[in-house]
Design a protein around this motif. Structure first.
Motif, PDB file in Angstrom:
ATOM      1  N   THR A 179       0.925  -1.009   0.010  1.00 18.21           N
ATOM      2  CA  THR A 179      -0.231  -0.022  -0.096  1.00 18.21           C
ATOM      3  C   THR A 179       0.777   1.095   0.048  1.00 18.21           C
ATOM      4  N   LEU A 180       0.949   1.992  -1.051  1.00 24.20           N
ATOM      5  CA  LEU A 180       1.731   3.138  -1.238  1.00 24.20           C
ATOM      6  C   LEU A 180       0.785   4.080  -2.099  1.00 24.20           C
ATOM      7  N   GLY A 181       0.814   5.330  -1.976  1.00 28.42           N
ATOM      8  CA  GLY A 181       0.668   6.440  -2.766  1.00 28.42           C
ATOM      9  C   GLY A 181      -0.947   6.624  -2.712  1.00 28.42           C
ATOM     10  N   GLY A 182      -1.624   6.157  -1.711  1.00 26.91           N
ATOM     11  CA  GLY A 182      -3.062   6.199  -1.473  1.00 26.91           C
ATOM     12  C   GLY A 182      -3.808   5.084  -2.372  1.00 26.91           C
ATOM     13  N   HIS A 183      -3.111   3.887  -2.547  1.00 25.60           N
ATOM     14  CA  HIS A 183      -3.517   2.731  -3.237  1.00 25.60           C
ATOM     15  C   HIS A 183      -2.995   1.440  -2.620  1.00 25.60           C
TER      16      HIS A 183
ATOM     17  N   SER B 207      -8.043  -3.299  -6.926  1.00 27.56           N
ATOM     18  CA  SER B 207      -9.522  -3.103  -7.469  1.00 27.56           C
ATOM     19  C   SER B 207      -9.369  -1.923  -8.269  1.00 27.56           C
ATOM     20  N   ASP B 208     -10.185  -1.990  -9.344  1.00 28.66           N
ATOM     21  CA  ASP B 208     -10.413  -1.013 -10.453  1.00 28.66           C
ATOM     22  C   ASP B 208     -10.807   0.451  -9.982  1.00 28.66           C
ATOM     23  N   SER B 209     -10.317   1.550 -10.471  1.00 29.80           N
ATOM     24  CA  SER B 209     -10.768   2.625 -10.245  1.00 29.80           C
ATOM     25  C   SER B 209     -10.844   3.514 -11.542  1.00 29.80           C
ATOM     26  N   SER B 210     -11.762   4.412 -11.556  1.00 30.64           N
ATOM     27  CA  SER B 210     -11.874   5.318 -12.626  1.00 30.64           C
ATOM     28  C   SER B 210     -11.419   6.689 -12.286  1.00 30.64           C
ATOM     29  N   SER B 211     -11.215   6.970 -11.197  1.00 34.12           N
ATOM     30  CA  SER B 211     -10.648   8.218 -10.941  1.00 34.12           C
ATOM     31  C   SER B 211     -10.040   8.315  -9.511  1.00 34.12           C
ATOM     32  N   GLY B 212      -8.945   9.264  -9.227  1.00 32.87           N
ATOM     33  CA  GLY B 212      -8.405   9.363  -8.124  1.00 32.87           C
ATOM     34  C   GLY B 212      -7.329   9.982  -8.159  1.00 32.87           C
ATOM     35  N   THR B 213      -6.390  10.164  -7.003  1.00 30.42           N
ATOM     36  CA  THR B 213      -5.188  10.941  -6.987  1.00 30.42           C
ATOM     37  C   THR B 213      -4.214   9.817  -6.610  1.00 30.42           C
ATOM     38  N   VAL B 214      -3.161   9.824  -7.497  1.00 28.28           N
ATOM     39  CA  VAL B 214      -1.770   8.974  -7.113  1.00 28.28           C
ATOM     40  C   VAL B 214      -0.597   9.679  -6.406  1.00 28.28           C
ATOM     41  N   ASN B 215      -0.129   9.360  -5.368  1.00 24.42           N
ATOM     42  CA  ASN B 215       1.032  10.055  -4.718  1.00 24.42           C
ATOM     43  C   ASN B 215       2.177   9.170  -5.318  1.00 24.42           C
TER      44      ASN B 215
END
Length: 235
Positions: free
Chosen positions: A154-158, A179-187
């Motif tokens: 678990t890194l960068g919010g995912h 798990s699939d994601s269609s939107s978000g922020t990655v650090n």
């Protein structure tokens, strides 16, 4: 260009659904740039480069449109055969060593089809193109990463399933969102530091390109991939 991985991830009411899908997938008005050329590219006013990038063998047709770096998409009709056909993407150049970065983040918002074989991914390169870091935020169909499984982290919010391999030209580190994601922020920076400091898989590399797009293996019949929002921020 994401050469290295194998990509995984009507009655009356049907007409209404189709109309909604078409509305979501296409630009609301005539795009400021379009191209069906294999290597078609366009530099936006804020310094991003959009790239049609049909590079794989056995590819079909593909066209890209853009209103901006954060609003663009492709219609691709690639046959239902194995192997990556294309990686249409938007690219931002960073050109900073990992230890010189205090932050590196990105946001994304996409609309992707429920059929076909593809992944929606970041493709991050060092300036020498010795290393490639892929972050898959969603994927569909018969696709999978290059290399061997290294567990989850678990890194960068995912939370990611991690794979490590080589394509003969460069090392490839793939992070597949669990798990699939269609939107978000990655650090992104903690992921790069984890590769460097925790795993020791690379040194203080200078990060060159941060690309984001769709690695498409098949999209028979013509499928739409739409970027509703995207941006990279670094300091």
């Amino acid at each position: 260009m994401a050469r290295s991985t194998l990509t995984r991830l009507l009655p009356a009411t049907a007409a209404a659904v189709a109309a909604l899908i078409g509305f979501a997938a296409a630009p609301a008005h005539a795009a400021i740039w379009t191209s069906s050329e294999q290597w078609g590219n366009y530099t936006t006013s804020d310094g991003y480069i959009l790239y049609n990038n049909i590079w794989g063998s056995g590819a079909g047709t593909q066209s890209i449109w853009a209103n901006s770096s954060s609003n663009w998409g492709v219609t691709a009709n690639h046959p239902n055969t194995g192997g990556i056909k294309s990686y249409p993407n938007a690219k931002k150049t960073v050109n900073k060593p990992i230890t010189s970065l205090s932050s590196l983040t990105s946001t994304y918002n996409v609309t992707v089809p429920s059929s076909g074989a593809y992944n929606t991914s970041y493709d991050i390169w060092d300036t020498d193109y010795d290393y490639e870091v892929m972050l898959w935020v969603n994927y569909n169909g018969a696709v999978g990463p290059l290399g061997t499984a290294q567990g989850t982290v678990t890194l960068g919010g995912h939370t990611w399933a991690v794979y490590k391999g080589s394509n003969g030209a460069n090392e490839v580190f793939s992070f597949l969102r669990t798990s699939d994601s269609s939107s978000g922020t990655v650090n992104i920076l903690p992921i790069l530091k984890w590769i460097k400091d925790t795993k020791g898989w690379w040194g203080n590399e200078t990060i060159g390109d941060v690309q984001f797009g769709y690695e498409i293996t098949s999209s028979s019949g013509g499928l739409n991939f739409t970027t509703n929002g995207f941006g990279v921020s670094s300091s």
